[in-house]
Design an enzyme around this catalytic site. Sequence first.
Site, mmCIF file in Angstrom:
data_model
loop_
_atom_site.group_PDB
_atom_site.id
_atom_site.type_symbol
_atom_site.label_atom_id
_atom_site.label_comp_id
_atom_site.label_asym_id
_atom_site.label_seq_id
_atom_site.Cartn_x
_atom_site.Cartn_y
_atom_site.Cartn_z
ATOM 1 C CG ASP A 93 -8.024 0.418 3.932
ATOM 2 O OD1 ASP A 93 -8.761 -0.397 3.347
ATOM 3 O OD2 ASP A 93 -6.787 0.350 3.917
ATOM 4 C CE LYS B 269 -4.057 -1.972 2.271
ATOM 5 N NZ LYS B 269 -5.025 -1.816 3.367
ATOM 6 C CB ALA C 170 -3.977 -0.808 10.176
HETATM 7 P P1 ATR Z 1 -0.228 -2.335 10.052
HETATM 8 O O1 ATR Z 1 0.003 -1.984 8.614
HETATM 9 O O2 ATR Z 1 -1.066 -3.570 10.281
HETATM 10 O O3 ATR Z 1 -0.692 -1.181 10.854
HETATM 11 P P2 ATR Z 1 2.381 -1.924 11.160
HETATM 12 O O4 ATR Z 1 2.522 -0.662 10.374
HETATM 13 O O5 ATR Z 1 3.517 -2.867 11.295
HETATM 14 O O6 ATR Z 1 1.204 -2.821 10.586
HETATM 15 O O7 ATR Z 1 1.834 -1.517 12.627
HETATM 16 C C1 ATR Z 1 1.538 -2.467 13.602
HETATM 17 C C2 ATR Z 1 0.921 -1.775 14.802
HETATM 18 O O8 ATR Z 1 0.524 -2.753 15.782
HETATM 19 C C3 ATR Z 1 1.884 -0.837 15.528
HETATM 20 O O9 ATR Z 1 1.134 0.198 16.120
HETATM 21 C C4 ATR Z 1 2.483 -1.769 16.592
HETATM 22 O O10 ATR Z 1 3.016 -1.092 17.712
HETATM 23 P P3 ATR Z 1 4.497 -0.423 17.625
HETATM 24 O O11 ATR Z 1 4.352 0.813 16.773
HETATM 25 O O12 ATR Z 1 4.865 -0.100 19.030
HETATM 26 O O13 ATR Z 1 5.386 -1.459 16.984
HETATM 27 C C5 ATR Z 1 1.250 -2.525 17.000
HETATM 28 N N1 ATR Z 1 1.508 -3.836 17.619
HETATM 29 C C6 ATR Z 1 1.947 -4.960 16.992
HETATM 30 N N2 ATR Z 1 2.009 -5.984 17.870
HETATM 31 C C7 ATR Z 1 1.617 -5.488 19.074
HETATM 32 C C8 ATR Z 1 1.457 -6.063 20.386
HETATM 33 N N3 ATR Z 1 1.730 -7.349 20.631
HETATM 34 N N4 ATR Z 1 1.025 -5.256 21.379
HETATM 35 C C9 ATR Z 1 0.744 -3.960 21.143
HETATM 36 N N5 ATR Z 1 0.864 -3.365 19.928
HETATM 37 C C10 ATR Z 1 1.291 -4.127 18.910
#
Ligand code: ATR
Length: 272
Positions: free
Chosen positions: A103, A66, A132
């Site tokens: 989205d 994206k 997201a």
């Molecule tokens: P996406 O495109 O799905 O948003 P991303 O850009 O990798 O994927 O973002 C993932 C999000 O989920 C981030 O906000 C991440 O937190 P960080 O910015 O601190 O990395 C969050 N996230 C992923 N796993 C998590 C977990 N186990 N607990 C809390 N937040 C989580």
Amino acid sequence: MTDLYAVVGNPISHSKSPRIHALFAANTRQDMEYTAIQAPVNAFADTVADFFDAGGQGLNVTVPFKQEAWALCQWRSERAQRSGAVNTLWQDEQGRLCGDNTDGAGLVRDLTLNHPISLTGKNLLLLGAGGAARGVLQPLLAQAPATLVIANRTLQKAQDLVDLFPETTGVRACHFRDLSEPFDLIINATSASLAGDLPPLPNGIITPQTFAYDMMYGPHQTPFNQWAQGCGAHQCIDGLGMLVEQAAEAFFLWRKIRPDTASVLALLRDFR
Ligand code: ATR
């Protein structure tokens, strides 16, 4: 001649988009075909160029492309511009590659029309600050909530999202541990559910009036919605409605016809 559309991602075999768009096309009597294309991770731009060179009319874009789609576009809608990601592509009359991000509109339509939950004047909590979360911010803020708190494990990333909207009051960033007050609606935009995980959230943010919305969906209730239900939330909603609504929004951009989404959503829920 049948118009050609596709969704591009990697992996792509799990995508429900071909099924959703086939149902939209049948219901609105559009002569179109919609397939799924797996692009090599290092060849997204070539895949897009080949598709349009071969006469394709429009593409949806999903993980992990994206942001790359956003960068490729020669024109972007205002909501795509701020979201930093594009999930819908087409070419204009001059052959320019145009992009939008449906989205956030899909999320807002699912919330406000399908359930229906008014967001205006409400206190909203958005969990996560990745792609997201960023993708849905502008359409959420356009509903004029009283507050929108963005909570994230990494505070700086939440603050960076807040900084994208300097003209909007009531938007702030925090750590999960700083949350204490209750919210009207909590939207989970973290990818934690994918790993069967849950951000560390205090129970006090949920009341019997709180709606919980997980942008993820699956055959079973997500860990976030399980937790919210256990805390006594008013209603827990998964992201399947958002998926169908973002598809409808893309279909509308391409075909200028708004398909009925309720019947398609009901079919998808039955066959999960
Ligand atoms: P996406 O495109 O799905 O948003 P991303 O850009 O990798 O994927 O973002 C993932 C999000 O989920 C981030 O906000 C991440 O937190 P960080 O910015 O601190 O990395 C969050 N996230 C992923 N796993 C998590 C977990 N186990 N607990 C809390 N937040 C989580």
